[in-house]
Enzyme design. Structure first.
Site, PDB file in Angstrom:
ATOM      1  N   SER A  61      11.195   7.386   8.870  1.00  0.00           N
ATOM      2  CA  SER A  61      11.226   8.837   9.070  1.00  0.00           C
ATOM      3  C   SER A  61      11.606   9.201  10.499  1.00  0.00           C
ATOM      4  O   SER A  61      11.524   8.397  11.416  1.00  0.00           O
ATOM      5  CB  SER A  61       9.856   9.438   8.757  1.00  0.00           C
TER       6      SER A  61
HETATM    7  N1  SAH Z   1       6.429   5.892   6.175  1.00  0.00           N
HETATM    8  C1  SAH Z   1       7.654   5.132   6.247  1.00  0.00           C
HETATM    9  C2  SAH Z   1       8.850   5.829   5.645  1.00  0.00           C
HETATM   10  C3  SAH Z   1       8.697   6.081   4.206  1.00  0.00           C
HETATM   11  S1  SAH Z   1      10.157   6.056   3.230  1.00  0.00           S
HETATM   12  C4  SAH Z   1       7.941   4.668   7.659  1.00  0.00           C
HETATM   13  O1  SAH Z   1       7.151   4.953   8.562  1.00  0.00           O
HETATM   14  O2  SAH Z   1       8.924   3.968   7.855  1.00  0.00           O
HETATM   15  C5  SAH Z   1       9.322   6.231   1.690  1.00  0.00           C
HETATM   16  C6  SAH Z   1       8.736   4.979   1.143  1.00  0.00           C
HETATM   17  O3  SAH Z   1       8.006   5.321  -0.022  1.00  0.00           O
HETATM   18  C7  SAH Z   1       9.781   3.952   0.691  1.00  0.00           C
HETATM   19  O4  SAH Z   1       9.586   2.735   1.354  1.00  0.00           O
HETATM   20  C8  SAH Z   1       9.537   3.831  -0.814  1.00  0.00           C
HETATM   21  O5  SAH Z   1       9.719   2.511  -1.308  1.00  0.00           O
HETATM   22  C9  SAH Z   1       8.093   4.253  -0.928  1.00  0.00           C
HETATM   23  N2  SAH Z   1       7.687   4.729  -2.258  1.00  0.00           N
HETATM   24  C10 SAH Z   1       8.342   5.564  -3.105  1.00  0.00           C
HETATM   25  N3  SAH Z   1       7.628   5.734  -4.236  1.00  0.00           N
HETATM   26  C11 SAH Z   1       6.491   4.999  -4.096  1.00  0.00           C
HETATM   27  C12 SAH Z   1       5.366   4.745  -4.924  1.00  0.00           C
HETATM   28  N4  SAH Z   1       5.227   5.297  -6.140  1.00  0.00           N
HETATM   29  N5  SAH Z   1       4.402   3.927  -4.462  1.00  0.00           N
HETATM   30  C13 SAH Z   1       4.498   3.344  -3.243  1.00  0.00           C
HETATM   31  N6  SAH Z   1       5.549   3.529  -2.427  1.00  0.00           N
HETATM   32  C14 SAH Z   1       6.528   4.350  -2.838  1.00  0.00           C
END
Ligand code: SAH
Length: 213
Positions: free
Chosen positions: A61
């Site tokens: 992010s």
């Molecule tokens: N917080 C992260 C960025 C998040 S990107 C950072 O600091 O880099 C969003 C993430 O959510 C992705 O890695 C994706 O794989 C995950 N995601 C999406 N749906 C999900 C689910 N149902 N359970 C767990 N993770 C999920």
């Protein structure tokens, strides 16, 4: 002439403040955790206020959004926090500076493992990295003082609301994945849930099930 590391850091913190990240503890946490350790490609852009691509087609992010989400979560030193969407692990690392314990879950085993390796290298011993579908939360460790969802859901997932302590706070982007979403702060009180809108954001979608990578 390229700017020195100290100048780059000052500029990074200046941008965060200009974007509304004013909480001293959040700024200190973001000063301590080096985003470059979590950026998998384009390391030269680690201190730009922009999201960047990471493995499994996901993104780390934008720093100011990490700051604003962390600030809205109002984490206290004794808190047990759940993050859904580990991605690079950067947000969890920032949370680890403010909370007693952080659980972070991602649906991709690869991302969960890569983040775990970085947490170990940086000696961030209060983070547990788990692979699984975070839309169901983490029932074994519930309830949580704080829950941060870093992927967009159409509505705040019911199991996550259920795993929030009374007095607890959840921050979650809600809305269709292909549109602008709203970052929502949900506070659980004795009578139910209170919802406040923080700002518009864009996140990758919360996807059900386990990832295949
Ligand atoms: N917080 C992260 C960025 C998040 S990107 C950072 O600091 O880099 C969003 C993430 O959510 C992705 O890695 C994706 O794989 C995950 N995601 C999406 N749906 C999900 C689910 N149902 N359970 C767990 N993770 C999920």
């Amino acid at each position: 002439m390229t700017p020195s590391a100290a100048e780059t850091k000052m500029q990074f913190l200046f941008t965060l403040r200009a974007q509304g990240v004013t909480d001293k503890r959040v700024l200190e946490a973001m000063e301590r955790i080096d985003r470059a350790r979590f950026v998998q490609y384009q390391p030269e852009r680690a201190y730009d206020d922009t999201p960047l691509p990471i493995n499994c087609g996901q993104t780390i992010s934008q720093p100011s959004v990490v700051g604003l989400m962390t600030q809205a979560l109002n984490v206290q030193p004794r808190d047990k926090v759940l993050e859904v969407g580990t991605g690079s692990g950067y947000q969890a690392a920032v949370l680890s500076q403010l909370a007693r314990r952080v659980y972070t879950i991602d649906r991709f085993a690869r991302l969960a493992n890569e983040a775990k390796a970085i947490f170990e290298k940086l000696d961030l011993g209060n983070i547990t990295s788990v692979m699984g579908d975070g839309s169901f939360g983490l029932p074994d460790q519930a309830p949580f003082d704080r829950i941060l969802v870093t992927a967009a859901a159409e509505d705040p997932p019911g199991p996550l609301l259920a795993q929030l302590k009374i007095g607890g706070i959840m921050v979650v982007p809600v809305g269709q994945s292909n549109a602008v979403q709203s970052l929502i702060k949900v506070t659980r009180n004795d009578d139910g849930f209170e919802y406040d809108e923080i700002r518009d954001v864009r996140f990758v979608p919360l996807v059900e099930g386990i990832g295949r990578e």
